[in-house]
Design an enzyme around this catalytic site. Structure first.
Site, PDB file in Angstrom:
ATOM      1  CD  GLU A   1      19.858 -17.527   4.599  1.00 57.47           C
ATOM      2  OE1 GLU A   1      18.799 -18.264   5.677  1.00 57.47           O
ATOM      3  OE2 GLU A   1      20.011 -16.593   4.403  1.00 57.47           O
TER       4      GLU A   1
ATOM      5  CE1 TYR B   1      18.537 -19.125  33.954  1.00 57.76           C
ATOM      6  CE2 TYR B   1      19.721 -16.740  33.191  1.00 57.76           C
ATOM      7  CZ  TYR B   1      18.551 -18.245  33.566  1.00 57.76           C
ATOM      8  OH  TYR B   1      17.232 -18.247  32.844  1.00 57.76           O
TER       9      TYR B   1
ATOM     10  CG  LEU C   1      12.267 -21.633  -0.433  1.00 60.65           C
ATOM     11  CD1 LEU C   1      13.748 -22.127   0.215  1.00 60.65           C
ATOM     12  CD2 LEU C   1      13.572 -20.676  -1.497  1.00 60.65           C
TER      13      LEU C   1
ATOM     14  CE  LYS D   1      17.093 -17.558   1.753  1.00 63.44           C
ATOM     15  NZ  LYS D   1      16.873 -17.123   3.414  1.00 63.44           N
TER      16      LYS D   1
ATOM     17  CE  LYS E   1      14.521 -26.068   2.057  1.00 63.65           C
ATOM     18  NZ  LYS E   1      13.763 -27.223   2.608  1.00 63.65           N
TER      19      LYS E   1
END
Ligand code: 0OX
Length: 326
Positions: free
Chosen positions: A113, A37, A84, A286, A115
């Site tokens: 998910e 790299y 939220l 969600k 948080k």
């Protein structure tokens, strides 16, 4: 080598270096040694020195910008970045599900998910290029921190989708970076940061991108704001699409068919949390279907289709664990 050949070689090197960067920082699975790299970065820097007219802002050499800014410009979020509502226990989650069921007829699936405890940010891409990054701010007005967000190695400077798309996520500082940074600060008699969230916020508020570049920040993307063609029908499809585009999404997200499944996920991660190498302060739940999200809409400042289950603060747990052990 003439300019034409240099341009060709720079394009080849850019694709290669973007791939290596993606494998290392997003997949955590490099296919070449670091030396390879570094050697390719050296080659493209030399070519760009020889032919300055060939430098583009998408080049891997341009990730860390030049001059420090005098101040941050303001950015208006056309799609507000919402906060939220909170849940503090299983009953709160059941209440959330009850309210959601009242707002729509079809059965509801959820996405859970982790948080991430960092800084909510917005990344705008146009014609496949990263053009602007901003903090959440007060939800409608944030600060332009493009030059600092570009330094986060896991966020792509280019994506294959050429539509205008605004991607949202959480910039954060992994535990290792946090410990190393605080060690450096204590060695230089500087005030250590109280927690990784403050360290990430402090790093992204630096006017000099070279300082932000040295803070080893990372980012998980979890949502979409503005998007020319909103063709997907669920949040889970969006997460999958963001990953396909080369964004770093958190691998622990899970689709749950019932709120009881959500509660199991929350309980699992409440225990598993200390084994993560980044801070989380809860779980975001969600409603998965986007039409149902639209049906449910928002309260004054939060969506009715999402809620944050908050874990008790870490220190409290440590003390409780000590009491248990004593
Ligand atoms: N800190 C996080 O990890 C996180 C925060 N927010 C959201 O989604 C909110 C955004 C607006 C409505 C739902 N998801 C997350 N994963």
């Amino acid at each position: 080598m003439n300019k034409q050949e240099a341009q060709q070689r720079i394009a080849e090197l850019t694709d290669l270096l973007n791939q290596y960067n993606y494998e290392y920082h997003v997949l955590d699975n490099p296919s070449v040694p670091d030396a390879e790299y570094d050697q390719k970065m050296q080659e493209i820097r030399k070519l760009e020195e020889q032919f300055p007219a060939l430098v583009t802002s998408e080049s891997p050499t341009q990730r860390v910008g030049g001059e420090p800014l005098d101040a941050f410009q303001k950015v208006q979020h056309n799609v507000p970045m919402l906060s939220l509502g909170n849940a503090f226990g299983a009953e709160d989650l059941r209440d959330f599900a009850r309210r959601a069921r009242q707002g729509t007829d079809a059965p509801i699936s959820y996405v859970c998910e982790l948080k991430i405890d960092g800084l909510a940010v917005s990344l705008l891409y146009e014609n496949g290029r990263f053009v602007r990054g901003a903090t959440r701010g007060d939800g409608t007005t944030g600060e332009d921190i493009t030059s600092n967000l570009r330094t986060i190695r896991s966020m792509p400077l280019t994506i294959k989708d050429t539509e205008t798309i605004e991607v949202r996520g959480e910039a954060f500082m992994p535990h290792q970076s946090f410990l190393k940074l605080n060690e450096q600060r204590e060695n230089n008699d500087a005030e250590p940061f109280a927690n990784p969230r403050n360290a990430a916020a402090g790093s992204l508020r630096q006017l000099d991108p070279k300082i932000a570049a040295g803070r080893n920040l990372d980012i998980f993307l979890y949502g979409v704001g503005e998007w020319e063609s909103q063709t997907l029908s669920s949040h889970s499809e969006r997460l999958t699409y963001l990953k396909e585009l080369g964004f770093k999404t958190n691998p622990e997200w899970k689709k749950c068919e019932t709120i009881e499944e959500v509660i199991e996920y929350v309980e699992y991660w409440e225990n598993e949390r200390p084994n993560l190498n980044y801070e989380i302060d809860g779980i975001v739940v969600k409603v998965d279907n986007l039409d149902q999200q639209d049906e449910l809409g928002f309260t004054a400042k939060s969506p009715r289709w999402a809620i944050a289950y908050k874990f008790p603060a870490e220190e409290v747990i440590t003390i409780l664990r000590e009491i248990e052990l004593s």
